[in-house]
Scaffold this motif. Structure first.
Motif, PDB file in Angstrom:
ATOM      1  N   ILE A 228      70.484 -30.882 -69.667  1.00 28.78           N
ATOM      2  CA  ILE A 228      71.322 -30.805 -70.860  1.00 28.78           C
ATOM      3  C   ILE A 228      72.792 -30.957 -70.487  1.00 28.78           C
ATOM      4  O   ILE A 228      73.562 -31.656 -71.168  1.00 28.78           O
ATOM      5  CB  ILE A 228      71.080 -29.485 -71.604  1.00 28.78           C
ATOM      6  CG1 ILE A 228      69.640 -29.449 -72.155  1.00 28.78           C
ATOM      7  CG2 ILE A 228      72.076 -29.301 -72.738  1.00 28.78           C
ATOM      8  CD1 ILE A 228      69.244 -28.120 -72.763  1.00 28.78           C
ATOM      9  N   SER A 229      73.201 -30.315 -69.393  1.00 25.21           N
ATOM     10  CA  SER A 229      74.597 -30.390 -68.963  1.00 25.21           C
ATOM     11  C   SER A 229      74.985 -31.813 -68.596  1.00 25.21           C
ATOM     12  O   SER A 229      76.096 -32.273 -68.918  1.00 25.21           O
ATOM     13  CB  SER A 229      74.832 -29.458 -67.766  1.00 25.21           C
ATOM     14  OG  SER A 229      74.585 -28.116 -68.108  1.00 25.21           O
ATOM     15  N   PHE A 230      74.080 -32.536 -67.937  1.00 26.26           N
ATOM     16  CA  PHE A 230      74.388 -33.923 -67.567  1.00 26.26           C
ATOM     17  C   PHE A 230      74.540 -34.788 -68.816  1.00 26.26           C
ATOM     18  O   PHE A 230      75.463 -35.616 -68.896  1.00 26.26           O
ATOM     19  CB  PHE A 230      73.281 -34.483 -66.672  1.00 26.26           C
ATOM     20  CG  PHE A 230      73.566 -35.881 -66.188  1.00 26.26           C
ATOM     21  CD1 PHE A 230      74.323 -36.093 -65.057  1.00 26.26           C
ATOM     22  CD2 PHE A 230      73.080 -36.982 -66.875  1.00 26.26           C
ATOM     23  CE1 PHE A 230      74.605 -37.384 -64.605  1.00 26.26           C
ATOM     24  CE2 PHE A 230      73.350 -38.274 -66.446  1.00 26.26           C
ATOM     25  CZ  PHE A 230      74.113 -38.476 -65.297  1.00 26.26           C
ATOM     26  N   VAL A 231      73.653 -34.620 -69.776  1.00 26.43           N
ATOM     27  CA  VAL A 231      73.728 -35.411 -71.009  1.00 26.43           C
ATOM     28  C   VAL A 231      75.018 -35.099 -71.762  1.00 26.43           C
ATOM     29  O   VAL A 231      75.717 -36.011 -72.248  1.00 26.43           O
ATOM     30  CB  VAL A 231      72.501 -35.136 -71.896  1.00 26.43           C
ATOM     31  CG1 VAL A 231      72.657 -35.812 -73.252  1.00 26.43           C
ATOM     32  CG2 VAL A 231      71.231 -35.640 -71.210  1.00 26.43           C
ATOM     33  N   VAL A 232      75.372 -33.815 -71.846  1.00 28.38           N
ATOM     34  CA  VAL A 232      76.601 -33.427 -72.545  1.00 28.38           C
ATOM     35  C   VAL A 232      77.819 -33.993 -71.811  1.00 28.38           C
ATOM     36  O   VAL A 232      78.762 -34.498 -72.438  1.00 28.38           O
ATOM     37  CB  VAL A 232      76.695 -31.898 -72.655  1.00 28.38           C
ATOM     38  CG1 VAL A 232      78.051 -31.480 -73.205  1.00 28.38           C
ATOM     39  CG2 VAL A 232      75.589 -31.364 -73.555  1.00 28.38           C
ATOM     40  N   GLY A 233      77.809 -33.924 -70.468  1.00 29.98           N
ATOM     41  CA  GLY A 233      78.924 -34.464 -69.703  1.00 29.98           C
ATOM     42  C   GLY A 233      79.066 -35.963 -69.862  1.00 29.98           C
ATOM     43  O   GLY A 233      80.180 -36.490 -70.016  1.00 29.98           O
ATOM     44  N   ALA A 234      77.938 -36.691 -69.829  1.00 29.82           N
ATOM     45  CA  ALA A 234      77.983 -38.142 -70.016  1.00 29.82           C
ATOM     46  C   ALA A 234      78.469 -38.496 -71.418  1.00 29.82           C
ATOM     47  O   ALA A 234      79.270 -39.424 -71.595  1.00 29.82           O
ATOM     48  CB  ALA A 234      76.596 -38.727 -69.758  1.00 29.82           C
ATOM     49  N   ALA A 235      77.983 -37.756 -72.430  1.00 28.54           N
ATOM     50  CA  ALA A 235      78.428 -38.010 -73.802  1.00 28.54           C
ATOM     51  C   ALA A 235      79.912 -37.693 -73.966  1.00 28.54           C
ATOM     52  O   ALA A 235      80.639 -38.415 -74.665  1.00 28.54           O
ATOM     53  CB  ALA A 235      77.603 -37.173 -74.780  1.00 28.54           C
ATOM     54  N   LEU A 274      79.080 -40.716 -64.484  1.00 27.20           N
ATOM     55  CA  LEU A 274      78.400 -39.936 -63.446  1.00 27.20           C
ATOM     56  C   LEU A 274      79.260 -38.760 -62.997  1.00 27.20           C
ATOM     57  O   LEU A 274      78.742 -37.656 -62.773  1.00 27.20           O
ATOM     58  CB  LEU A 274      78.069 -40.835 -62.248  1.00 27.20           C
ATOM     59  CG  LEU A 274      76.976 -41.884 -62.474  1.00 27.20           C
ATOM     60  CD1 LEU A 274      76.771 -42.715 -61.215  1.00 27.20           C
ATOM     61  CD2 LEU A 274      75.658 -41.230 -62.891  1.00 27.20           C
ATOM     62  N   ALA A 275      80.568 -38.987 -62.859  1.00 28.37           N
ATOM     63  CA  ALA A 275      81.454 -37.906 -62.427  1.00 28.37           C
ATOM     64  C   ALA A 275      81.451 -36.761 -63.431  1.00 28.37           C
ATOM     65  O   ALA A 275      81.316 -35.583 -63.060  1.00 28.37           O
ATOM     66  CB  ALA A 275      82.871 -38.441 -62.228  1.00 28.37           C
ATOM     67  N   MET A 276      81.577 -37.073 -64.723  1.00 32.04           N
ATOM     68  CA  MET A 276      81.587 -36.013 -65.720  1.00 32.04           C
ATOM     69  C   MET A 276      80.218 -35.366 -65.865  1.00 32.04           C
ATOM     70  O   MET A 276      80.113 -34.168 -66.124  1.00 32.04           O
ATOM     71  CB  MET A 276      82.057 -36.570 -67.061  1.00 32.04           C
ATOM     72  CG  MET A 276      83.503 -37.041 -67.072  1.00 32.04           C
ATOM     73  SD  MET A 276      84.678 -35.812 -66.424  1.00 32.04           S
ATOM     74  CE  MET A 276      84.442 -34.459 -67.555  1.00 32.04           C
ATOM     75  N   GLY A 277      79.151 -36.166 -65.687  1.00 30.01           N
ATOM     76  CA  GLY A 277      77.816 -35.583 -65.719  1.00 30.01           C
ATOM     77  C   GLY A 277      77.615 -34.567 -64.609  1.00 30.01           C
ATOM     78  O   GLY A 277      77.005 -33.506 -64.811  1.00 30.01           O
ATOM     79  N   VAL A 314      89.651 -33.274 -57.784  1.00 28.57           N
ATOM     80  CA  VAL A 314      88.574 -34.064 -58.387  1.00 28.57           C
ATOM     81  C   VAL A 314      89.106 -34.897 -59.546  1.00 28.57           C
ATOM     82  O   VAL A 314      88.759 -36.076 -59.697  1.00 28.57           O
ATOM     83  CB  VAL A 314      87.427 -33.137 -58.860  1.00 28.57           C
ATOM     84  CG1 VAL A 314      86.390 -33.921 -59.641  1.00 28.57           C
ATOM     85  CG2 VAL A 314      86.775 -32.458 -57.674  1.00 28.57           C
ATOM     86  N   ALA A 315      89.970 -34.316 -60.372  1.00 25.30           N
ATOM     87  CA  ALA A 315      90.536 -35.041 -61.510  1.00 25.30           C
ATOM     88  C   ALA A 315      91.393 -36.208 -61.043  1.00 25.30           C
ATOM     89  O   ALA A 315      91.419 -37.266 -61.685  1.00 25.30           O
ATOM     90  CB  ALA A 315      91.359 -34.089 -62.376  1.00 25.30           C
ATOM     91  N   ALA A 316      92.091 -36.035 -59.922  1.00 31.36           N
ATOM     92  CA  ALA A 316      92.923 -37.117 -59.397  1.00 31.36           C
ATOM     93  C   ALA A 316      92.075 -38.308 -58.983  1.00 31.36           C
ATOM     94  O   ALA A 316      92.467 -39.467 -59.176  1.00 31.36           O
ATOM     95  CB  ALA A 316      93.744 -36.616 -58.216  1.00 31.36           C
ATOM     96  N   PHE A 317      90.898 -38.039 -58.416  1.00 27.25           N
ATOM     97  CA  PHE A 317      90.006 -39.134 -58.021  1.00 27.25           C
ATOM     98  C   PHE A 317      89.279 -39.734 -59.216  1.00 27.25           C
ATOM     99  O   PHE A 317      89.016 -40.945 -59.250  1.00 27.25           O
ATOM    100  CB  PHE A 317      88.988 -38.630 -56.989  1.00 27.25           C
ATOM    101  CG  PHE A 317      89.529 -38.508 -55.603  1.00 27.25           C
ATOM    102  CD1 PHE A 317      89.661 -39.620 -54.792  1.00 27.25           C
ATOM    103  CD2 PHE A 317      89.939 -37.280 -55.105  1.00 27.25           C
ATOM    104  CE1 PHE A 317      90.173 -39.523 -53.506  1.00 27.25           C
ATOM    105  CE2 PHE A 317      90.455 -37.164 -53.824  1.00 27.25           C
ATOM    106  CZ  PHE A 317      90.571 -38.288 -53.020  1.00 27.25           C
ATOM    107  N   ALA A 318      88.927 -38.916 -60.201  1.00 28.71           N
ATOM    108  CA  ALA A 318      88.166 -39.412 -61.354  1.00 28.71           C
ATOM    109  C   ALA A 318      89.048 -40.131 -62.360  1.00 28.71           C
ATOM    110  O   ALA A 318      88.572 -41.009 -63.082  1.00 28.71           O
ATOM    111  CB  ALA A 318      87.446 -38.252 -62.045  1.00 28.71           C
TER     112      ALA A 318
END
Length: 358
Positions: A228-235, A274-277, A314-318
């Motif tokens: 669920i967390s991956f789906v929410v992050g990707a969305a 993928l990073a946010m997921g 992480v935010a700097a790379f993403a």
């Protein structure tokens, strides 16, 4: 697992405890088996995704096309002589309605190629088979060819405004093989996303022998929360982060003709999703670690400064650009997840116990 440990369990002389010994080669064999199962599952999902690869690509490409449209189009409010007027979709047309059709892209009708911007009077009518369609209402001269009145035009009555994009609003490819590679790539990444629950199950199966038996019961909530967390992050990446980022980046090139390469865009959106997921896995991982007593809410609160630095890195790379505004736009949800993780550790955390104590 050692022979002595096996004999104790079989004889009932001891409770199964954490730390059953496996040789290095046995660990390698276990890793090999789980990798083979994971690869087989992903391969099956990949074959299935190939059949809908074009639809997957169109879904991923929509934010870029909308951003390109926002950069290339001049938006003017629809106003009439007496004020605002209403526009309609093609699916509201009825038999007998007529108007002037302007082609927004190069269109081939028979052997004639009509350039983008070509126009002709058209009328909604039924053909000899009773099928409703849009037909030319006047002869059309195209080069050395004359299209007579009554030629069916390739138009979708179910299309909504914004469903189609002109040539200037579509991404480009530079080699003949690039479309094939793109469809293969989107199918592969989609297969990995669909296989996530099974992959997590394999990871858990490899790690769980090092846990107490009562701790292994957390596998179901862990896999469910992680999926669920991956789906929410990707969305979140697709619907919240991506559109403004693309509008900002493409808007910087307003003095240029922007040609967005499809493969570059696909790499960008894949890394972002993928990073946010993965980042959104933070609450799920915290839940499991808190339940087995590895982390506590107090520990997370005491180390918030270290976590903040890690989040900014992480935010700097993403982030697609090195400016502070975009970096903070990516860092804000991560820090919000860290705060949520603190509450999760506070609600579900407990001191680690042995199997006998449990």
């Amino acid at each position: 697992m050692s022979a002595v440990f096996k004999r104790k369990i079989e004889a009932g002389d001891a409770e199964p405890e954490v730390g059953g010994q496996m040789s290095f080669l046995e660990h390698l064999d276990e890793v090999r088996k789980r990798l083979m199962r994971s690869a087989a599952f992903v391969a099956v999902a990949f074959i299935g995704c190939l059949f809908v690869s074009q639809s997957i690509y169109n879904f991923l490409a929509r934010p870029a096309q909308e951003a390109l449209a926002a950069q290339t189009q001049t938006r003017v409010e629809v106003r009439g002589i007496d004020g605002d007027i209403q526009t309609f979709s093609l699916n509201t047309l009825k038999e007998g309605d007529a108007g002037r059709l302007i082609l927004d892209r190069e269109t081939k009708i028979g052997k004639s190629v009509i350039p983008a911007g070509g126009s002709v009077n058209a009328r909604v009518a039924r053909d000899y088979e009773g099928q409703i369609g849009l037909f030319t209402d006047e002869p059309m001269f195209t080069g050395n060819t004359i299209l007579p009145k009554g030629v069916r035009l390739p138009f979708d009555f179910n299309a909504q405004p914004g469903d189609q994009y002109s040539a200037s609003q579509r991404m480009v490819v530079t080699t003949a093989m690039e479309p094939f590679t793109l469809y293969m790539t989107v199918s592969f990444y989609t297969a990995i996303a669909l296989s996530l629950p099974f992959l997590l199950l394999q990871i858990w199966g490899f790690v769980s022998p090092g846990l107490y038996p009562h701790e292994r019961s957390y596998v179901t909530p862990f896999i469910g929360l992680s999926t669920i967390s991956f789906v929410v992050g990707a969305a979140f990446a697709y619907y919240v982060l991506l559109p403004p980022a693309l509008v900002y980046l493409i808007g910087l090139g307003e003095d240029f003709r922007v040609l967005l390469r499809a493969s570059d865009y696909l790499d960008f959106i894949t890394i972002l999703i993928l990073a946010m997921g993965l980042v959104f896995q933070m609450p799920a991982i915290t839940y499991v670690l808190a339940r087995i007593g590895v982390v506590t809410a107090g520990y997370l609160i005491r180390n918030w400064r270290i976590a903040l630095i890690a989040i900014l890195v992480v935010a700097a790379f993403a982030s697609p650009t090195p400016d502070v505004i975009n970096m903070m736009f990516f860092a804000a949800p991560m820090f919000g997840l860290y705060i949520i993780s603190i509450f999760i550790a506070w609600l579900f955390g407990k001191k680690r116990t042995t199997h006998a104590e449990a």
